[in-house]
Design an enzyme around this catalytic site. Structure first.
Site, short mmCIF file in Angstrom:
data_model
loop_
_atom_site.label_atom_id
_atom_site.label_comp_id
_atom_site.label_asym_id
_atom_site.label_seq_id
_atom_site.Cartn_x
_atom_site.Cartn_y
_atom_site.Cartn_z
N THR B 101 0.88 -1.17 0.00
CA THR B 101 0.00 0.00 0.00
C THR B 101 0.91 1.22 0.00
O THR B 101 1.66 1.45 0.95
CB THR B 101 -0.93 0.00 1.22
OG1 THR B 101 -1.84 -1.10 1.09
CG2 THR B 101 -1.73 1.30 1.29
N LYS B 176 -7.49 1.53 -3.01
CA LYS B 176 -7.14 1.16 -1.62
C LYS B 176 -7.33 2.35 -0.69
O LYS B 176 -7.79 2.18 0.45
CB LYS B 176 -5.70 0.64 -1.56
CG LYS B 176 -5.20 0.26 -0.16
CD LYS B 176 -5.84 -1.02 0.36
CE LYS B 176 -5.51 -1.31 1.83
NZ LYS B 176 -4.21 -1.92 2.06
N LYS B 244 0.17 5.26 8.45
CA LYS B 244 0.89 5.37 7.18
C LYS B 244 -0.11 5.48 6.03
O LYS B 244 -0.01 6.37 5.16
CB LYS B 244 1.79 4.16 6.96
CG LYS B 244 2.65 4.26 5.70
CD LYS B 244 3.01 2.89 5.12
CE LYS B 244 1.84 2.29 4.36
NZ LYS B 244 2.18 1.10 3.57
#
Lengths: 294, 294
Positions: B101, B176, B244
């Protein structure tokens, strides 16, 4: 348990809005003797034309002789006014069931008032919306005495699929508050996701197809994300009603010491939607607010 | 389409963390010739002991001769470092698939770098967590050229249940991001609801039983609400990783002009959880933060 023997069958239903009208209809279609009352008499007349039974001119008249009275009205003040009138007209041992989404405080007030007169009260807010009421598949969250609940549950089963006692007086309302708290931030998160998808140039419908298979899945995503993307906000539960419910949640949170930072923020966002003239739009219109601002 | 003929079978997998280890294992168990690389060599050794294949000492060595290279590393910088090394060692026409990701920007960078060398790149972040990786049922959101996607999809099917191309380079990462945006506010709303239920004296587990049947339902409610109530926060995806991801979302939103007010606020709340020492707790630990404050 022999529900039939214990179940009162002479009932009244007060408040024939989008929820109450079909709920009372299910009672009639299951063979109960239903008297209805509505502030605007035309709706009560329409109900009787469709379902039979009788229309009463006042809450007291509707309550007269009933074993159980159900009501579904607007807010705390309506509960006090209509419920108070009912309690002064009910026969000893009868039950007043309130399906209004209201405060836990007013539920406890009504419960005390009922007990003082040898009567019973249950707070019993519902979820499932207009479709749930029409299809008789509502979730009903009930607060009040266990034996009273057992007595009227078979009647609520006429329009409820999941009718559950959550605790003593007020517990039904408190459970409904949890429901609305969980929804408010969830719908805003979904709106942020969908608005971001559009700005990112993605096919939002495909994104929903993909991410609704995983940890982002929700009833709201499955039922409201695509309509958000299509700029359609006419699916029922209105922003004005949501703000009423959130105000009840925020007041209760102040009382019990809970922190609701995102719920409070989303309540303010719904205020923006109202200021944009979106009072009657459904709760997913948080998307419209984001689109207007970015 | 004859997948077998078109599918490369000599593959490399770089990054054997909690996700990569089982993902690479599924490739091996489906009969592919897998070379692995991991920064900590002991993990690569353990993988080879379990699954066969070979361990390479560097990313370049792992990539040497491979038709497709998969990687699942930490962040943008890791993607640049490991991915850059791979691209300098790949044979013409080979594909690098990044399951990390990361930002859409780094995906586009890598895509350009690959094209400049006659190679191919796909950004392919996953959702489904460690359990999804172990059971081979991940959702994989892919950005990149359609023909390249078609060529390596059969390989990703070894560990993915829903492997979908969302658009050109970066579209996998953007999808995502939508997923994480939808989750952040949802989990906070759920935490507010559960904390409120406790303060209100309700049986939280019963509340979840009841409200998860309606419009408040979500995967998070079904899978994390009860553990929140039980003060258990060790179910996988860690707060450090979520921050993150949210930082990537918030930067992209700044770039594309999206507003993410609740996502930004929840990111700050996760900062509180980190300050409480909760870096490795799972994302539902927003509940712990609320409990600590009220």
């Amino acid at each position: 348990m022999s529900d039939t023997a214990a179940t009162p069958s002479r009932v009244a239903f007060l408040g024939l809005g989008v929820m109450g009208f079909p709920m009372a209809g299910h009672l009639a279609s299951k063979g109960h003797d239903v008297t209805v009352y509505n502030r605007t008499a035309a709706k009560a007349k329409a109900w009787v034309e469709k379902h039979g039974g009788r229309a009463a001119a006042t809450p007291e008249e509707a309550a007269d002789g009933a074993d159980a009275v159900f009501m579904c009205v607007g807010n705390d003040d309506d509960v006090r006014a209509v419920g108070g009138a009912v309690l002064s007209g009910l026969k000893a041992g009868a039950v007043l069931v309130d399906h209004t989404t209201a405060s836990a405080g007013v539920a406890r007030e009504m419960d005390e008032a009922a007990r003082a007169k040898g009567l019973h009260f249950l707070d019993a807010p519902v979820s499932g919306g207009q479709a749930g009421a029409e299809n008789g598949v509502l979730t009903i969250m009930v607060g009040g005495a266990e034996d009273v609940f057992a007595r009227v549950k078979p009647l609520m089963d006429c329009y409820g699929r999941s009718v559950v006692r959550m605790g003593d007086a007020g517990a039904g309302q408190l459970t409904k508050m949890v429901n609305q708290i969980c929804i408010a931030g969830l719908v805003q998160a979904l709106a942020e996701g969908m608005a971001f998808a559009q700005k990112a140039g993605l096919d939002g419908h495909r994104v929903v197809d993909v991410i609704s298979k995983g940890a982002a899945q929700s009833w709201q995503m499955e039922n409201r994300a695509r309509t958000m993307l299509d700029d359609k906000f006419d699916f029922g539960f209105a922003v004005d009603w949501m703000r009423k419910d959130l105000s009840i949640c925020l007041e209760e949170a102040r009382r019990n010491g809970s922190l609701l930072p995102v719920t409070a923020l989303v309540d303010q966002f719904y205020g923006d939607v109202q200021a944009m003239g979106g009072n009657r739009l459904d709760t997913s219109s948080l998307m419209k607010r984001l689109a207007a601002k970015s």
